[in-house]
Design a protein around this motif. Sequence first.
Motif, short mmCIF file in Angstrom:
data_model
loop_
_atom_site.label_atom_id
_atom_site.label_comp_id
_atom_site.label_asym_id
_atom_site.label_seq_id
_atom_site.Cartn_x
_atom_site.Cartn_y
_atom_site.Cartn_z
N SER A 169 52.65 90.92 -14.04
CA SER A 169 51.85 90.85 -15.26
C SER A 169 50.52 91.58 -15.09
O SER A 169 49.86 91.90 -16.08
CB SER A 169 51.59 89.39 -15.63
OG SER A 169 52.79 88.67 -15.75
N GLU A 174 32.11 78.81 -16.74
CA GLU A 174 32.87 80.05 -16.55
C GLU A 174 31.98 81.17 -16.03
O GLU A 174 32.39 81.98 -15.19
CB GLU A 174 33.51 80.45 -17.88
CG GLU A 174 34.45 81.63 -17.80
CD GLU A 174 35.72 81.32 -17.04
OE1 GLU A 174 36.36 82.26 -16.54
OE2 GLU A 174 36.06 80.12 -16.93
N LYS A 208 52.56 81.40 -12.79
CA LYS A 208 51.45 81.03 -11.91
C LYS A 208 51.58 79.58 -11.44
O LYS A 208 51.51 79.30 -10.23
CB LYS A 208 50.13 81.22 -12.65
CG LYS A 208 48.90 80.86 -11.81
CD LYS A 208 47.63 81.07 -12.61
CE LYS A 208 46.41 80.70 -11.77
NZ LYS A 208 45.14 80.89 -12.53
N CYS A 235 41.86 89.38 -12.75
CA CYS A 235 42.77 89.65 -13.85
C CYS A 235 42.92 88.40 -14.72
O CYS A 235 42.93 87.28 -14.21
CB CYS A 235 44.14 90.09 -13.33
SG CYS A 235 44.05 91.49 -12.19
N ASN A 236 43.05 88.60 -15.99
CA ASN A 236 43.21 87.49 -16.92
C ASN A 236 44.67 87.17 -17.13
O ASN A 236 45.49 88.06 -17.34
CB ASN A 236 42.56 87.84 -18.27
CG ASN A 236 41.05 87.97 -18.16
OD1 ASN A 236 40.41 87.20 -17.45
ND2 ASN A 236 40.48 88.95 -18.85
N CYS A 237 44.99 85.90 -17.07
CA CYS A 237 46.36 85.44 -17.28
C CYS A 237 46.37 84.62 -18.57
O CYS A 237 46.15 83.40 -18.55
CB CYS A 237 46.83 84.59 -16.09
SG CYS A 237 48.52 84.01 -16.20
N ASN A 238 46.60 85.29 -19.70
CA ASN A 238 46.48 84.63 -20.99
C ASN A 238 47.82 84.28 -21.62
O ASN A 238 47.89 83.35 -22.43
CB ASN A 238 45.70 85.54 -21.97
CG ASN A 238 44.29 85.82 -21.46
OD1 ASN A 238 43.63 84.93 -20.92
ND2 ASN A 238 43.83 87.05 -21.62
N SER A 239 48.88 84.99 -21.27
CA SER A 239 50.17 84.75 -21.90
C SER A 239 50.82 83.49 -21.36
O SER A 239 50.53 83.04 -20.24
CB SER A 239 51.11 85.94 -21.68
OG SER A 239 51.37 86.12 -20.31
N GLN A 240 51.73 82.90 -22.16
CA GLN A 240 52.40 81.67 -21.76
C GLN A 240 53.31 81.89 -20.55
O GLN A 240 53.35 81.08 -19.63
CB GLN A 240 53.21 81.13 -22.94
CG GLN A 240 53.84 79.77 -22.69
CD GLN A 240 52.82 78.66 -22.58
OE1 GLN A 240 51.73 78.76 -23.13
NE2 GLN A 240 53.15 77.61 -21.86
N ARG A 289 32.56 83.19 -12.47
CA ARG A 289 32.80 84.65 -12.39
C ARG A 289 31.75 85.31 -11.49
O ARG A 289 32.05 86.24 -10.75
CB ARG A 289 32.77 85.25 -13.78
CG ARG A 289 33.97 84.88 -14.64
CD ARG A 289 33.92 85.59 -15.99
NE ARG A 289 35.08 85.26 -16.78
CZ ARG A 289 36.26 85.86 -16.68
NH1 ARG A 289 36.43 86.83 -15.79
NH2 ARG A 289 37.29 85.52 -17.44
N CYS A 310 53.02 84.09 -18.25
CA CYS A 310 52.20 84.30 -17.05
C CYS A 310 51.75 82.96 -16.47
O CYS A 310 51.77 82.75 -15.26
CB CYS A 310 51.00 85.18 -17.40
SG CYS A 310 49.85 85.42 -16.04
N GLN A 311 51.35 82.03 -17.32
CA GLN A 311 50.93 80.71 -16.86
C GLN A 311 52.09 79.95 -16.21
O GLN A 311 51.90 79.24 -15.22
CB GLN A 311 50.38 79.91 -18.05
CG GLN A 311 49.03 80.40 -18.56
CD GLN A 311 47.91 80.16 -17.57
OE1 GLN A 311 47.99 79.31 -16.69
NE2 GLN A 311 46.84 80.93 -17.71
#
Length: 326
Positions: free
Chosen positions: A23, A102, A132, A121-126, A106, A128-129
């Motif tokens: 991802s 936050e 993880k 990196c941002n993990c925003n999608s379902q 960071r 991806c979570q």
Amino acid sequence: GGLILFAIFSLVMDVFKIGYYSSFYSCLSAIKIIYPIVQAIFVVVQTYFLWVSAKDCIHVHLNVTRCGLMLTLTTNLAVWMSAVTDESVHKAHSKLKKNMTEEIFRWLLKVGMRSSSVEECNCNSQICQIFKNGYFWLYPFNIEYSLFASAMVYVMWKNVGRFIDHHSHHIQRLKFRLFRRTFFVGIMLGLIILVSGLGVLILYEVQVNSSAESSKKSQALTMYYIFNIVCLSLMSLVCIGGSVIYRFDKRDMDRHKNPTRTLDVALLMGAALGQYAISYYSIVAIVASTPRDTISALNLTYALLMIAQHTFQNVFIIEGLHRQPP
């Protein structure tokens, strides 16, 4: 069988890792994605090798065989150290992020507290979570697989060039009948304790992590400690009973040199030392702390019973390992 079980979960963990790192292919180095692929190949090859060759006593190319087995052993230990480190860093980051804003989190990552570039990196999608959370929950299986494989490879290394006197060792075929009364009762009681333990653990985790009321947390802790105290008491009594039964057994003790048994005893005692240390520090903390309420008393009882249960259990297992077959 145990190796196959842990290997399957390790492969699932590698699949989750590959999905998670894929991802972020745009902001990660390729080595992050290649590593779980190589690890999955290593798990498959090593599991097949141990399944086929675990009982072999090699008598040709002794030095090359020992070198290869020791390289495999150190590789497993390196994978184990890597998994333990990754899991520890993940828990530290999760706790840090939970207790700080936050912006501060960071900033700390930027000044050098990050463990890898994946934190940027941002993990925003379902999906991806899911990847993880999934692969971090499966880390314990990968840790156990590495230790399991290390133990088996060590025994193979000790067996290189070993000669076995087949006349002095009797092969005992175990006849397992599921619905024989003693086996059936034991299996059913064990399954009941296992299912009950999982239920208590889930309720404990949900109540402690989701509830903001201190009364509910106290109830969850009380339930957790009472259940474990009952289980540890039963286990201690069973181990004492088994040791007493051994005193009436007419079989001789097996004093022959056996690398597998020696390793079993060493690992058993080494693993118990960790639990002894945890219980000891718990006892010191409880005695030194104030106020002394019901939960403190339950915690103290739990720590003392943990020491007693491990002691009785280790004595029972070690005596059983040294018994000759009937």
